[in-house]
Design a protein around this motif. Structure first.
Motif, mmCIF file in Angstrom:
data_model
loop_
_atom_site.group_PDB
_atom_site.id
_atom_site.type_symbol
_atom_site.label_atom_id
_atom_site.label_comp_id
_atom_site.label_asym_id
_atom_site.label_seq_id
_atom_site.Cartn_x
_atom_site.Cartn_y
_atom_site.Cartn_z
ATOM 1 N N SER A 1 0.846 -1.193 0.000
ATOM 2 C CA SER A 1 0.000 0.000 0.000
ATOM 3 C C SER A 1 0.877 1.237 0.000
ATOM 4 O O SER A 1 2.049 1.190 0.365
ATOM 5 C CB SER A 1 -0.896 0.025 1.240
ATOM 6 N N GLU B 1 0.825 5.446 1.186
ATOM 7 C CA GLU B 1 0.167 6.517 1.932
ATOM 8 C C GLU B 1 0.834 7.830 1.563
ATOM 9 O O GLU B 1 2.054 7.971 1.693
ATOM 10 C CB GLU B 1 0.280 6.282 3.433
ATOM 11 N N ASP C 1 -0.204 12.271 1.461
ATOM 12 C CA ASP C 1 -1.161 13.350 1.745
ATOM 13 C C ASP C 1 -2.292 12.889 2.661
ATOM 14 O O ASP C 1 -3.447 13.277 2.477
ATOM 15 C CB ASP C 1 -1.739 13.920 0.442
ATOM 16 N N GLY C 2 -1.984 12.026 3.614
ATOM 17 C CA GLY C 2 -2.980 11.568 4.576
ATOM 18 C C GLY C 2 -3.949 10.527 4.051
ATOM 19 O O GLY C 2 -4.868 10.123 4.757
ATOM 20 N N GLN C 3 -3.771 10.095 2.814
ATOM 21 C CA GLN C 3 -4.656 9.077 2.235
ATOM 22 C C GLN C 3 -3.848 7.826 1.927
ATOM 23 O O GLN C 3 -2.731 7.908 1.431
ATOM 24 C CB GLN C 3 -5.320 9.591 0.959
ATOM 25 N N GLN C 4 -4.457 6.680 2.216
ATOM 26 C CA GLN C 4 -3.792 5.409 1.957
ATOM 27 C C GLN C 4 -4.582 4.641 0.915
ATOM 28 O O GLN C 4 -5.815 4.629 0.943
ATOM 29 C CB GLN C 4 -3.697 4.586 3.244
ATOM 30 N N ARG C 5 -3.843 4.006 -0.006
ATOM 31 C CA ARG C 5 -4.515 3.160 -0.993
ATOM 32 C C ARG C 5 -3.637 1.950 -1.292
ATOM 33 O O ARG C 5 -2.407 2.046 -1.329
ATOM 34 C CB ARG C 5 -4.887 3.916 -2.255
ATOM 35 N N GLU C 6 -4.306 0.823 -1.484
ATOM 36 C CA GLU C 6 -3.595 -0.403 -1.814
ATOM 37 C C GLU C 6 -3.137 -0.329 -3.260
ATOM 38 O O GLU C 6 -3.885 0.089 -4.139
ATOM 39 C CB GLU C 6 -4.519 -1.608 -1.603
#
Length: 176
Positions: free
Chosen positions: A122, A124, A126-131
């Motif tokens: 994954s 992360e 800018d404060g956003q996490q994505r797989e």
């Protein structure tokens, strides 16, 4: 003595591990970092027994530990390496226990983490996490596309091409 020999043979033959050869590569990287190619060659010749010892230790011990535990015993958590990007700028890459933290020249940080339970990487930022992707049991990966869809990709040229096509809505530009 026979029991020890059998145990060593079993560790090598039953582990089916290639490993990262971390110790050997650390010695190699150090040698490559010396002043010029002639010095590199002289040092290589002088310390060639060290290469042999490091290779054997990697083969018999460290790669087996890495295979069974899933982590490289040589990796130094917290170590930072400066890496030149393809854009010509310098990035700082910090080794974490479960991934990497990349600091851009602007100071922004991007964190890449590996989840052993899901066998996935994954990102992360800018404060956003994505797989990003998962490893499938059949040797393929499941890529997460920007539109939220998942796509199984084989790890060969066709798979990489189909991923490029999926990521760019069917547009793929080749360069020479």
């Amino acid at each position: 003595m026979k029991a020890a020999a059998c145990l060593m043979a079993a560790a090598i033959t039953l582990s089916s591990c290639i490993g990262s050869f971390g110790l050997f590569n650390k010695v190699l990287d150090w040698n490559k970092g010396l002043s010029n190619k002639f010095v590199n060659e002289v040092v290589f010749i002088l310390i060639s027994p060290a290469y042999a010892v490091c290779g054997v230790v990697d083969l018999l011990v460290l790669n087996t530990v890495e295979f069974w535990s899933g982590s490289n015993p040589i990796a130094k958590v917290g170590s930072v390496q400066n890496v030149w990007g393809q854009d010509g700028r310098l990035y700082a890459v910090k080794t974490l226990e479960d991934g990497y933290e990349v600091t851009k020249p602007t100071g922004e940080k991007v964190i890449f983490t590996y989840d052993e339970r899901l066998k996935s990487w994954s990102m992360e930022a800018d404060g956003q996490q994505r797989e990003l992707f998962r490893f499938n049991d059949d040797g393929t990966i499941q890529a997460m596309l920007p539109n939220g869809e998942r796509k199984d990709i084989s790890l060969n040229e066709e798979g990489v091409y189909s991923l490029h096509m999926a990521m760019n809505d069917g547009l793929f530009f080749a360069a020479r």
